[in-house]
Design a protein around this motif. Structure first.
Motif, short mmCIF file in Angstrom:
data_model
loop_
_atom_site.label_atom_id
_atom_site.label_comp_id
_atom_site.label_asym_id
_atom_site.label_seq_id
_atom_site.Cartn_x
_atom_site.Cartn_y
_atom_site.Cartn_z
N ILE A 72 56.91 83.22 52.88
CA ILE A 72 57.65 83.18 54.14
C ILE A 72 58.75 84.23 54.14
O ILE A 72 59.01 84.89 55.15
CB ILE A 72 58.19 81.76 54.40
CG1 ILE A 72 57.04 80.88 54.87
CG2 ILE A 72 59.34 81.75 55.42
CD1 ILE A 72 57.40 79.46 55.21
N LYS A 73 59.37 84.41 53.01
CA LYS A 73 60.37 85.47 52.90
C LYS A 73 59.74 86.84 53.16
O LYS A 73 60.28 87.66 53.92
CB LYS A 73 60.98 85.43 51.49
CG LYS A 73 62.07 86.45 51.22
CD LYS A 73 62.68 86.17 49.85
CE LYS A 73 63.67 87.23 49.43
NZ LYS A 73 64.18 86.95 48.07
N PHE A 120 58.61 86.95 57.10
CA PHE A 120 59.55 86.80 58.20
C PHE A 120 60.95 87.36 57.96
O PHE A 120 61.69 87.58 58.91
CB PHE A 120 59.68 85.32 58.58
CG PHE A 120 58.42 84.73 59.09
CD1 PHE A 120 57.95 85.05 60.35
CD2 PHE A 120 57.67 83.87 58.31
CE1 PHE A 120 56.77 84.52 60.84
CE2 PHE A 120 56.48 83.33 58.79
CZ PHE A 120 56.03 83.66 60.05
N LEU A 121 61.32 87.52 56.70
CA LEU A 121 62.72 87.89 56.44
C LEU A 121 62.80 89.29 55.84
O LEU A 121 63.14 89.47 54.67
CB LEU A 121 63.36 86.83 55.52
CG LEU A 121 63.26 85.40 56.07
CD1 LEU A 121 63.83 84.40 55.07
CD2 LEU A 121 63.96 85.25 57.42
N PRO A 138 59.56 86.62 65.30
CA PRO A 138 60.19 85.29 65.28
C PRO A 138 59.62 84.34 66.33
O PRO A 138 59.55 83.14 66.11
CB PRO A 138 61.67 85.58 65.54
CG PRO A 138 61.87 86.97 65.04
CD PRO A 138 60.58 87.69 65.35
N ALA A 178 56.70 82.59 64.95
CA ALA A 178 56.88 82.17 63.55
C ALA A 178 56.30 80.79 63.27
O ALA A 178 55.53 80.62 62.32
CB ALA A 178 58.35 82.21 63.17
N THR A 179 56.64 79.81 64.10
CA THR A 179 56.17 78.45 63.78
C THR A 179 54.64 78.36 63.89
O THR A 179 54.00 77.69 63.08
CB THR A 179 56.84 77.38 64.65
OG1 THR A 179 56.74 77.75 66.02
CG2 THR A 179 58.31 77.23 64.30
N ILE A 193 53.23 80.18 60.82
CA ILE A 193 53.43 79.35 59.63
C ILE A 193 52.43 78.19 59.62
O ILE A 193 51.83 77.88 58.60
CB ILE A 193 54.89 78.82 59.60
CG1 ILE A 193 55.84 79.96 59.22
CG2 ILE A 193 55.04 77.65 58.64
CD1 ILE A 193 57.32 79.60 59.35
N ASP A 194 52.24 77.59 60.79
CA ASP A 194 51.30 76.48 60.89
C ASP A 194 49.89 76.94 60.51
O ASP A 194 49.20 76.32 59.69
CB ASP A 194 51.33 75.94 62.32
CG ASP A 194 50.67 74.57 62.44
OD1 ASP A 194 50.16 74.06 61.43
OD2 ASP A 194 50.67 74.02 63.56
N PHE A 208 49.91 78.19 56.60
CA PHE A 208 50.27 77.31 55.49
C PHE A 208 49.86 75.85 55.66
O PHE A 208 49.93 75.09 54.71
CB PHE A 208 51.79 77.38 55.24
CG PHE A 208 52.27 78.74 54.84
CD1 PHE A 208 52.05 79.19 53.55
CD2 PHE A 208 52.90 79.58 55.74
CE1 PHE A 208 52.48 80.45 53.16
CE2 PHE A 208 53.33 80.83 55.37
CZ PHE A 208 53.12 81.28 54.07
N ARG A 241 45.76 79.50 69.63
CA ARG A 241 46.97 78.77 69.28
C ARG A 241 48.23 79.61 69.49
O ARG A 241 49.34 79.08 69.49
CB ARG A 241 46.89 78.29 67.83
CG ARG A 241 45.68 77.35 67.64
CD ARG A 241 45.50 76.93 66.21
NE ARG A 241 46.69 76.25 65.71
CZ ARG A 241 46.81 75.84 64.46
NH1 ARG A 241 45.84 76.05 63.60
NH2 ARG A 241 47.91 75.24 64.06
#
Lengths: 335, 335
Positions: A28-29, A32-33, A198, A201-202, A205-206, A209, A252
């Protein structure tokens, strides 16, 4: 045309499905970061077998050793063909097809194994660092070769042709014809403005992961009866994002953020390999990209830790299937 | 007034700072992927010592046992005071102050230990399930008590008053006066429309999972010389989000999504406890909330695994500090 040896030293790794939980924090880092990491080359591809993560040494530092992490021992360097305006190439095809004859075939002839990573933006040809001199001497006839170093492009020339050619010598071998699998999903190859990352992102991530049910794990990967395949690829390379997903995953995501080429075409997949292919065999990419080039069929090519994946336009899947069947018959006849 | 015993069975847990990496996967699921979990009560508070996670049994299932996870042995039930219109209370104060005399003090007198969780929306009073009969018999004089069960509110009455009171009997003890720490940060208590949670996902993930430098770990927690304190609290309870953060963290979020009360006031913190407080001592909340109620000073109260935290309006911090100094002197004089 120019060939650039990009300023990234890459590792090719694989995370076991059941080990993903342990790697959620670093992944995730890395995705996204961007401000928290110096990683500039990151690619994550989920297949039924595992997650293939290709990343530079800065990114690799984020991955802690684990029984669930496999690391290919080589350092890989990404090459990139830049057709600087004066394209002598009349082909309309995109992707690996464009470089099949100029790059892929000559490298295969010199027994250089390549790891391909097509993205929305370009096609990265990863070669092992130890093969670099052979690569340069093989391709410098066709290309002006530049090495990118700290933002500068420095011309390079072969200085050790004989040494290089000795190492990988030219032999006339019959390449293995690997079994292929043609799943039924339709795929999209897309991109995204990094500033809007961003906003998805959710969802991302969904999908990345939390979407593998435990039922997906295990033997299903090698089953030829598989109808649809689990395949999702995300890359963030030098600030550019590329996403490859099937239409089910695509639904999605918010429709207004991901974009694809104006033709908006869908792609079908050919997965190459009944058994994991390894990293030493040469000619796998050449074997399929040459006939695609002969037929001028566009193709994205994504290698993963275990198998190779070719995406071809959906309207060409029948002729590609036919072509592969023919290739198998020929190979069988030769033995 | 009504007192509701909410339909959640809670666990109080603590994740070590260095173990957070292992829990990133379940925590991100619990925070951002409501559709993938049946957890309805989730609270995560970062303090210098650890992460306190309070969550219902559905959420607790997501946390794998680990050397980095501590779990308090009790099942805790959240109580919630609902002032149904006809408020006899003339106080303008909000938070734990409002319930200091009606709930906190009587429970302390009956030796019921409580774990407080103030949020933007309300104040949850967590009591151990084993103390429930004492709680009901203690509070039913003042409140109509309802137990929420499957969406229905069912009135409950004490059936075993004597038994309950026997268990926790009333004794006149001198409560311990714990040392307090008054860090210099200014805090905001905020909320967010759950539908806009995805819009702050990457910032929230960054703040929660990637903002602790390793230097923060270790002894700094117990140091009285600490100027500012690391404290960040997120809760998602029955669909409502509450966030407590200092102004430094707040600046990292988009200004237009988080909202706070119209007065937009800032809060100062009093941290209670020189040594971890444990879960059995009674009267800690009462000791500070009573004098706050006497002075009609609003206060949020957030218990964590190791220490308790009271937030008071910044303009009241001087008088609160004075009040606490007075309390200590009195306690010292009594011995």
């Amino acid at each position: 045309m120019d060939l650039h040896i990009l300023d990234h030293r890459l590792r090719v790794t694989s995370i076991a499905k059941k080990g993903l939980v342990d790697f959620t924090h670093p992944l995730i880092k890395l995705i996204f970061l961007r401000n928290r990491t110096r990683c500039k080359f990151f690619s994550l591809t989920e297949t039924p077998e595992n997650y293939t993560v290709v990343l530079d040494e800065e990114g690799f530092k984020e991955l802690q050793p684990s029984e669930h992490l496999q690391v290919e021992s080589s350092i890989w360097l990404p090459l990139n063909v830049v057709s600087n305006g004066n394209t002598s190439c009349s082909s309309q095809a995109v992707g690996v097809t464009k470089i099949a004859k100029s790059v892929i075939a000559p490298l295969a002839e010199q027994h250089v194994s390549v790891f391909m990573l097509s993205t929305y933006q370009t096609d990265f040809i990863l070669v092992k660092e130890k093969d670099l001199s052979v690569v340069i001497s093989t391709l410098e006839e066709e290309f002006n070769i530049f090495k990118e170093e700290g933002g500068e492009s420095v011309p390079v020339h072969s200085q050790e042709v004989s040494n290089g050619l000795q190492k990988n010598g030219k032999e006339d071998i019959h390449p293995t014809v690997h079994p292929v699998l043609i799943p039924l999903n339709h795929f999209c190859v897309m991109s995204l403005d990094p500033d809007t990352l961003p906003a998805i992102a959710t969802t991302l991530i969904d999908v990345l992961f939390y979407s593998s049910s435990h039922k997906d794990e295990g033997q299903s990967s090698s089953s030829e009866s598989l109808d649809c395949i689990k395949f999702f690829s995300f890359s963030l390379i030098d600030g550019y994002i590329s996403l490859v997903m099937d239409t089910e995953a695509q639904r999605r995501f918010p429709a207004d953020l991901l974009f694809t080429s104006s033709s908006g075409e869908l792609w079908r997949m050919v997965r190459i390999g009944g058994q994991p292919l390894g990293f030493d065999e040469c000619g796998i990419v050449a074997q399929i990209s040459q006939p695609l080039a002969d037929s001028d069929i566009s193709a994205y090519y994504i290698s993963t830790f275990s198998f190779d994946h070719v995406l071809v336009p959906e309207e060409d899947i029948v002729s590609v299937t036919e072509m592969l069947r023919h290739q198998r018959k020929e190979a069988a006849a030769e033995f």
